[in-house]
Design a protein around this motif. Sequence first.
Motif, PDB file in Angstrom:
ATOM      1  N   LYS A 190       0.836  -1.195   0.000  1.00 51.04           N
ATOM      2  CA  LYS A 190       0.000   0.000   0.000  1.00 51.04           C
ATOM      3  C   LYS A 190       0.869   1.243   0.000  1.00 51.04           C
ATOM      4  O   LYS A 190       1.885   1.290   0.679  1.00 51.04           O
ATOM      5  N   ILE A 191       0.457   2.247  -0.757  1.00 48.26           N
ATOM      6  CA  ILE A 191       1.183   3.512  -0.820  1.00 48.26           C
ATOM      7  C   ILE A 191       0.228   4.646  -0.505  1.00 48.26           C
ATOM      8  O   ILE A 191      -0.899   4.694  -0.996  1.00 48.26           O
ATOM      9  N   TRP A 192       0.679   5.558   0.355  1.00 47.56           N
ATOM     10  CA  TRP A 192      -0.115   6.723   0.761  1.00 47.56           C
ATOM     11  C   TRP A 192       0.553   7.970   0.207  1.00 47.56           C
ATOM     12  O   TRP A 192       1.768   8.127   0.305  1.00 47.56           O
TER      13      TRP A 192
ATOM     14  N   GLU B  49       5.430   9.958  -1.497  1.00 48.15           N
ATOM     15  CA  GLU B  49       4.759   8.677  -1.375  1.00 48.15           C
ATOM     16  C   GLU B  49       5.288   7.954  -0.153  1.00 48.15           C
ATOM     17  O   GLU B  49       6.502   7.872   0.055  1.00 48.15           O
ATOM     18  N   LEU B  50       4.387   7.414   0.656  1.00 50.83           N
ATOM     19  CA  LEU B  50       4.771   6.651   1.838  1.00 50.83           C
ATOM     20  C   LEU B  50       4.269   5.224   1.691  1.00 50.83           C
ATOM     21  O   LEU B  50       3.148   4.986   1.237  1.00 50.83           O
ATOM     22  N   VAL B  51       5.125   4.280   2.067  1.00 51.52           N
ATOM     23  CA  VAL B  51       4.821   2.863   1.966  1.00 51.52           C
ATOM     24  C   VAL B  51       4.419   2.345   3.340  1.00 51.52           C
ATOM     25  O   VAL B  51       5.037   2.696   4.354  1.00 51.52           O
ATOM     26  N   LEU B  52       3.392   1.506   3.383  1.00 50.30           N
ATOM     27  CA  LEU B  52       2.969   0.911   4.651  1.00 50.30           C
ATOM     28  C   LEU B  52       3.936  -0.205   5.034  1.00 50.30           C
ATOM     29  O   LEU B  52       4.097  -1.193   4.306  1.00 50.30           O
TER      30      LEU B  52
ATOM     31  N   ARG C  12       8.798   6.483   0.637  1.00 51.59           N
ATOM     32  CA  ARG C  12       9.246   5.493  -0.335  1.00 51.59           C
ATOM     33  C   ARG C  12      10.696   5.721  -0.724  1.00 51.59           C
ATOM     34  O   ARG C  12      11.425   4.789  -1.052  1.00 51.59           O
TER      35      ARG C  12
ATOM     36  N   ALA D  55       0.674   4.400  11.536  1.00 49.19           N
ATOM     37  CA  ALA D  55      -0.395   3.808  10.735  1.00 49.19           C
ATOM     38  C   ALA D  55      -1.649   3.550  11.549  1.00 49.19           C
ATOM     39  O   ALA D  55      -2.679   3.210  10.999  1.00 49.19           O
TER      40      ALA D  55
ATOM     41  N   VAL E 216       8.346   9.444   8.468  1.00 45.71           N
ATOM     42  CA  VAL E 216       7.380   8.377   8.712  1.00 45.71           C
ATOM     43  C   VAL E 216       6.144   8.993   9.347  1.00 45.71           C
ATOM     44  O   VAL E 216       6.150  10.148   9.788  1.00 45.71           O
TER      45      VAL E 216
ATOM     46  N   TRP F  33       3.909   4.121   8.348  1.00 44.64           N
ATOM     47  CA  TRP F  33       4.162   4.532   6.973  1.00 44.64           C
ATOM     48  C   TRP F  33       5.558   5.150   6.898  1.00 44.64           C
ATOM     49  O   TRP F  33       5.964   5.877   7.786  1.00 44.64           O
TER      50      TRP F  33
END
Length: 233
Positions: A1-3, A11-14, A50, A232, A229, A47
């Motif tokens: 998942k990317i936020w 872009e932040l990755v879970l 990326r 979440a 970060v 999160w």
Amino acid sequence: KIWLEKLTGMELVLIPGGCYMMGSPADEHERQPDESPRHEVCLTPFWMGRHEVTQGQYETLMGHNPARFKGDPTHPVEMVSWHDALGFIKTLNRKYGKSAFRLPTEAEWEYAARAGTSTPYPGGNNASSLGQSAWFDENSQDVTHPVAQKQANAWGLFDMPGSVYEWTGDWYDDGFTDAEALDPTGPEEGDMRVRRGGSWQSTAFACRTPTRDWSVPEYRTHKQGFRPVRSAL
């Protein structure tokens, strides 16, 4: 998942929650004293950027670009102190009206960099494949490069080894506690802040996943950046 953080385009990755062994095992021949004792750490999901904050993202939010290697907004921002990184995050949080973003803890950084591995390098026990995932002294030509050009790790994070050192939120201590910990935040005080990952000028050894580095919070260098970060939960 990317936020997606819409203001800057970050872009932040879970990163999934879980437990891992932080530090290096006693029989690892390259182990450094401050990587011990190896101990279990458990983390709740979070999160994570990326890739490192870019010059373009920093300038969009802060109105200026402090980097030495200017000319391409997709290069990582550098020449940022720990306080500068915190200022970026505080400015971003003001847009949200809450403390959503922060710097990663040292434990979070290593957990995310390992992405389920336990070896000193992303590709195994030696540095033979480091060039696939990192810009470091053997391939960087002594400059930074656009982010996310190398191979991502298993959790979709780019440039964890090499590129630029990344600030964490923790104070540095010359060893770890051997107690199990949930979401540890490091020592309560200190003189140096931890930075991780090595840089475009680092040797392969300095880009090992467990390698720890530190600097005074005021220090700025063209080898140093950050990625944010946010929790979440």
